[in-house]
Design a protein around this motif. Sequence first.
Motif, PDB file in Angstrom:
ATOM      1  N   LEU A  77       0.604  -1.226  -0.107  1.00 34.68           N
ATOM      2  CA  LEU A  77       0.026  -0.114  -0.137  1.00 34.68           C
ATOM      3  C   LEU A  77       0.811   1.435  -0.113  1.00 34.68           C
ATOM      4  CD1 LEU A  77      -2.767  -1.072   2.485  1.00 34.68           C
ATOM      5  CD2 LEU A  77      -3.091  -0.541   0.026  1.00 34.68           C
ATOM      6  N   GLY A  78       1.838   1.232   0.713  1.00 37.91           N
ATOM      7  CA  GLY A  78       2.841   2.418   0.988  1.00 37.91           C
ATOM      8  C   GLY A  78       3.375   2.554  -0.437  1.00 37.91           C
ATOM      9  N   ARG A  79       3.738   1.576  -1.221  1.00 39.91           N
ATOM     10  CA  ARG A  79       4.215   1.900  -2.591  1.00 39.91           C
ATOM     11  C   ARG A  79       3.263   2.463  -3.591  1.00 39.91           C
ATOM     12  NH1 ARG A  79       7.000  -3.223  -1.864  1.00 39.91           N
ATOM     13  NH2 ARG A  79       5.460  -4.262  -3.003  1.00 39.91           N
ATOM     14  N   PHE A  84       0.930   8.423  -5.978  1.00 37.63           N
ATOM     15  CA  PHE A  84       0.229   9.852  -6.048  1.00 37.63           C
ATOM     16  C   PHE A  84       0.631  10.692  -4.948  1.00 37.63           C
ATOM     17  CE2 PHE A  84      -2.338   5.792  -6.943  1.00 37.63           C
ATOM     18  CZ  PHE A  84      -2.737   6.381  -8.138  1.00 37.63           C
ATOM     19  N   ASP A  85       1.833  10.667  -4.497  1.00 35.36           N
ATOM     20  CA  ASP A  85       2.492  11.771  -3.757  1.00 35.36           C
ATOM     21  C   ASP A  85       3.281  12.669  -4.514  1.00 35.36           C
ATOM     22  OD1 ASP A  85       3.168  12.962  -1.402  1.00 35.36           O
ATOM     23  OD2 ASP A  85       4.310  11.254  -0.566  1.00 35.36           O
ATOM     24  N   MET A  91       1.377  12.200   2.344  1.00 35.30           N
ATOM     25  CA  MET A  91      -0.082  12.648   2.251  1.00 35.30           C
ATOM     26  C   MET A  91      -0.671  12.345   0.965  1.00 35.30           C
ATOM     27  SD  MET A  91      -0.371  13.702   5.471  1.00 35.30           S
ATOM     28  CE  MET A  91      -1.650  14.925   5.404  1.00 35.30           C
ATOM     29  N   ILE A  92      -2.000  11.819   0.786  1.00 35.00           N
ATOM     30  CA  ILE A  92      -2.612  11.875  -0.339  1.00 35.00           C
ATOM     31  C   ILE A  92      -3.983  12.469  -0.161  1.00 35.00           C
ATOM     32  CG2 ILE A  92      -3.826   9.613   0.220  1.00 35.00           C
ATOM     33  CD1 ILE A  92      -3.531   8.604  -2.516  1.00 35.00           C
ATOM     34  N   TYR A  93      -3.969  13.249  -1.403  1.00 37.23           N
ATOM     35  CA  TYR A  93      -5.453  13.994  -1.287  1.00 37.23           C
ATOM     36  C   TYR A  93      -6.753  13.024  -1.413  1.00 37.23           C
ATOM     37  CZ  TYR A  93      -9.078  17.170  -3.155  1.00 37.23           C
ATOM     38  OH  TYR A  93     -10.258  17.826  -3.311  1.00 37.23           O
ATOM     39  N   LEU A  97      -8.166   9.911  -3.784  1.00 34.53           N
ATOM     40  CA  LEU A  97      -8.274   8.635  -3.632  1.00 34.53           C
ATOM     41  C   LEU A  97      -9.730   7.995  -3.677  1.00 34.53           C
ATOM     42  CD1 LEU A  97      -6.899   6.028  -2.160  1.00 34.53           C
ATOM     43  CD2 LEU A  97      -7.585   6.897   0.014  1.00 34.53           C
ATOM     44  N   ARG A  98     -10.778   9.004  -3.351  1.00 32.61           N
ATOM     45  CA  ARG A  98     -12.068   8.603  -3.498  1.00 32.61           C
ATOM     46  C   ARG A  98     -12.489   8.246  -5.196  1.00 32.61           C
ATOM     47  NH1 ARG A  98     -17.427  10.357  -4.271  1.00 32.61           N
ATOM     48  NH2 ARG A  98     -18.675  10.046  -2.600  1.00 32.61           N
TER      49      ARG A  98
END
Length: 142
Positions: A77-79, A84-85, A91-93, A97-98
């Motif tokens: 998940l981190g990868r 998207f970072d 952080m991710i917007y 993500l939605r």
Amino acid sequence: MVDQFSSYDVSIFREAICYYDRDGDGKLNLNEVSKAVQSLGCNFSIEDFPEGKEPLDLEAFLGVVREKSIAKRSEELGRAFRLFDRNQSGMIYVGELRHLLTSIGEKLTGAEFDSWIDQEKECDSSGCASFEFLINKLTRHG
């Protein structure tokens, strides 16, 4: 702990323990654990099992399997989140993500996403959430 796995998974783990349990006590010593782990195709080594905590019964064995699975999923998940970072902030917007989770792959509905994450409480003022928070939410509660 047993209830955190499907009944099929538990039966597979129980079968492996029974097969490699040479003295029939329902527990595995580290040598037996090593053989069971290899037979199950688990992606971790004997060193991942708690030293001095042998022999391992089904509950202890499942605990280690669960923690190693969480660690592997967290890394994956981190990868994925790092893709998207854009500014490497960790952080991710959440709006992005939605959009991803409601439009790609096994889609969530907007309502499902909104019930999963409360943007008012769990995001910063710019609408972002930390990878650490999201990974924990997905692996420990998801």
